[in-house]
Design an enzyme around this catalytic site. Structure first.
Site, PDB file in Angstrom:
ATOM      1  N   HIS A   1       3.679  -9.511  28.188  1.00 53.70           N
ATOM      2  CA  HIS A   1       3.994  -8.089  28.328  1.00 53.70           C
ATOM      3  C   HIS A   1       5.155  -7.798  27.386  1.00 53.70           C
ATOM      4  CE1 HIS A   1       5.457  -4.726  31.321  1.00 53.70           C
ATOM      5  NE2 HIS A   1       5.139  -4.254  30.125  1.00 53.70           N
TER       6      HIS A   1
ATOM      7  N   ASP B   1       1.832  -3.364  37.595  1.00 52.21           N
ATOM      8  CA  ASP B   1       3.032  -4.175  37.417  1.00 52.21           C
ATOM      9  C   ASP B   1       4.255  -3.468  37.982  1.00 52.21           C
ATOM     10  OD1 ASP B   1       4.881  -6.023  36.550  1.00 52.21           O
ATOM     11  OD2 ASP B   1       4.720  -5.529  34.414  1.00 52.21           O
ATOM     12  N   GLY B   2       4.920  -4.135  38.939  1.00 51.79           N
ATOM     13  CA  GLY B   2       6.199  -3.634  39.418  1.00 51.79           C
ATOM     14  C   GLY B   2       6.265  -3.392  40.912  1.00 51.79           C
TER      15      GLY B   2
ATOM     16  N   MET C   1      11.353  -8.913  26.543  1.00 54.91           N
ATOM     17  CA  MET C   1      12.167  -7.684  26.418  1.00 54.91           C
ATOM     18  C   MET C   1      13.141  -7.825  25.250  1.00 54.91           C
ATOM     19  SD  MET C   1      13.064  -6.966  30.388  1.00 54.91           S
ATOM     20  CE  MET C   1      11.875  -7.245  31.719  1.00 54.91           C
TER      21      MET C   1
ATOM     22  N   SER D   1       4.722 -13.105  37.818  1.00 51.32           N
ATOM     23  CA  SER D   1       5.607 -12.748  36.706  1.00 51.32           C
ATOM     24  C   SER D   1       6.771 -13.723  36.668  1.00 51.32           C
ATOM     25  CB  SER D   1       6.132 -11.326  36.892  1.00 51.32           C
ATOM     26  OG  SER D   1       7.121 -11.076  35.929  1.00 51.32           O
TER      27      SER D   1
ATOM     28  N   ASP E   1       7.190 -11.631  30.699  1.00 55.49           N
ATOM     29  CA  ASP E   1       7.848 -10.401  30.255  1.00 55.49           C
ATOM     30  C   ASP E   1       8.758 -10.679  29.070  1.00 55.49           C
ATOM     31  OD1 ASP E   1       6.956  -8.414  32.206  1.00 55.49           O
ATOM     32  OD2 ASP E   1       8.018  -9.638  33.691  1.00 55.49           O
TER      33      ASP E   1
ATOM     34  N   MET F   1       2.296   0.665  35.006  1.00 66.79           N
ATOM     35  CA  MET F   1       3.578   0.271  35.588  1.00 66.79           C
ATOM     36  C   MET F   1       3.931   1.164  36.773  1.00 66.79           C
ATOM     37  SD  MET F   1       5.584  -1.833  32.934  1.00 66.79           S
ATOM     38  CE  MET F   1       6.474  -2.240  34.371  1.00 66.79           C
TER      39      MET F   1
ATOM     40  N   HIS G   1       2.054 -14.007  33.962  1.00 67.88           N
ATOM     41  CA  HIS G   1       2.590 -12.807  33.312  1.00 67.88           C
ATOM     42  C   HIS G   1       3.979 -13.134  32.752  1.00 67.88           C
ATOM     43  CE1 HIS G   1       2.930  -8.397  32.872  1.00 67.88           C
ATOM     44  NE2 HIS G   1       4.217  -8.571  33.162  1.00 67.88           N
TER      45      HIS G   1
ATOM     46  N   MET H   1       7.756  -5.727  25.938  1.00 72.24           N
ATOM     47  CA  MET H   1       8.571  -4.520  26.093  1.00 72.24           C
ATOM     48  C   MET H   1       9.490  -4.464  24.882  1.00 72.24           C
ATOM     49  SD  MET H   1       9.072  -4.837  30.185  1.00 72.24           S
ATOM     50  CE  MET H   1       8.425  -6.503  30.212  1.00 72.24           C
TER      51      MET H   1
ATOM     52  N   GLY I   1      13.000  -6.939  37.214  1.00 69.27           N
ATOM     53  CA  GLY I   1      12.200  -7.305  38.368  1.00 69.27           C
ATOM     54  C   GLY I   1      12.899  -6.827  39.634  1.00 69.27           C
ATOM     55  N   GLY I   2      12.225  -6.972  40.750  1.00 74.24           N
ATOM     56  CA  GLY I   2      12.840  -6.689  42.047  1.00 74.24           C
ATOM     57  C   GLY I   2      13.025  -5.220  42.376  1.00 74.24           C
TER      58      GLY I   2
HETATM   59  C1  DX5 Z   1       9.388  -5.275  34.829  1.00 74.63           C
HETATM   60  C2  DX5 Z   1       8.361  -6.332  34.549  1.00 74.63           C
HETATM   61  C3  DX5 Z   1       7.632  -6.847  35.721  1.00 74.63           C
HETATM   62  C4  DX5 Z   1       8.491  -7.542  36.740  1.00 74.63           C
HETATM   63  C5  DX5 Z   1       7.774  -7.508  38.052  1.00 74.63           C
HETATM   64  O1  DX5 Z   1       9.787  -4.718  33.611  1.00 74.63           O
HETATM   65  O2  DX5 Z   1       7.400  -5.837  33.639  1.00 74.63           O
HETATM   66  O3  DX5 Z   1       6.604  -7.719  35.288  1.00 74.63           O
HETATM   67  O4  DX5 Z   1       8.747  -8.868  36.411  1.00 74.63           O
HETATM   68  O5  DX5 Z   1       8.628  -8.085  38.973  1.00 74.63           O
HETATM   69  P1  DX5 Z   1       8.608  -7.682  40.512  1.00 74.63           P
HETATM   70  O6  DX5 Z   1       7.314  -8.148  41.042  1.00 74.63           O
HETATM   71  O7  DX5 Z   1       9.781  -8.405  41.053  1.00 74.63           O
HETATM   72  O8  DX5 Z   1       8.752  -6.185  40.556  1.00 74.63           O
HETATM   73 ZN    ZN Z   2       5.706  -7.123  33.221  1.00 72.73          ZN
END
Ligand code: DX5
Ligand code: ZN
Length: 211
Positions: A63, A168-169, A34, A7, A32, A134, A30, A65, A141-142
């Site tokens: 992805h 994911d996550g 948003m 990601s 993201d 999810m 991947h 969002m 992230g994180g």
């Molecule tokens: C969160 C994202 C994830 C995120 C995953 O909304 O959809 O794709 O980047 O990151 P990690 O692996 O750090 O949880």
């Molecule tokens: Zn994602």
């Protein structure tokens, strides 16, 4: 075969081109997207996707969002999306969004937040290329992986054996085996890949390959 989709959210945004080179080992990237509305965070738009498109042949899984993904489907497809994933919890009609993704030629997928039952995807299962389960609330992230949504992977596999299941996550080297054992096809991992000393090796370890 287990795939890992790094990601980009966890990459160094001042040097995205160089970051891509670290994850050549992965088949899928991947990305993201948003909108600051569906989730309380903002990330990238189509210009960034387009700029990256010229740098690699890897599949781009976008992805989305977004509260209103429909209007952006053709825009992100044009920018270089191969897979387009939107949330069942968005405010557009899922059937209309799916039809738009199909018409664009991208591979359609639907993501579900941790609290959304797998059953909500049942009416769409035959039309989907993949689903994204999810294990954290989308937006950042994180975060720490929640294990309980993984039972949805089994439920979805039982009903739709040909559907690719992504998780994911919060996936890291310690918990990746739990995610794989649940039957997941694609492990999405940001922090665990991009903060690793050796991202290529991290990808192999996440897949469960000996290194
Ligand atoms: C969160 C994202 C994830 C995120 C995953 O909304 O959809 O794709 O980047 O990151 P990690 O692996 O750090 O949880
Ligand atoms: Zn994602």
């Amino acid at each position: 075969m287990t795939y890992v989709a790094p990601s980009l959210l966890a990459a160094d945004f001042s040097a995205l081109g160089a970051e891509l080179k670290k994850v050549r080992e992965a088949e899928i990237l991947h990305i993201d997207i948003m909108d600051g509305n569906f989730v309380p965070n903002l990330t990238m738009g189509p210009q960034v996707v387009k700029a990256l498109r010229g740098k690699t042949d890897q599949e781009f899984d976008l992805h989305l969002m977004l509260r209103h993904p429909l209007q952006y489907v053709p825009i992100f497809r044009e920018a270089g999306a191969d897979w387009i994933t939107f949330h069942i919890e968005c405010d557009d009609d899922p059937r209309t969004v799916l039809a738009s993704i199909e018409a664009s030629g991208a591979k359609p997928g639907i993501a579900i937040k941790p609290g959304t039952p797998a059953e909500e995807l049942f009416p769409f299962g035959e039309q989907l290329h993949h689903v994204t389960v999810m294990t954290v609330e989308p937006g950042f992230g994180g975060q720490k992986l929640q294990e309980w949504p993984l039972k949805k992977v089994r439920t979805l596999k039982a009903h739709f054996p040909n559907l690719l299941i992504e998780v994911d996550g919060g996936i890291n080297l310690e918990n990746a085996h739990i995610v794989r054992e649940a039957g997941t096809d694609v492990l999405i991992a940001g922090t665990a890949v991009f903060t690793a000393k050796d991202p290529e090796q991290a990808i192999q370890l996440l897949r469960g390959e000996p290194v």
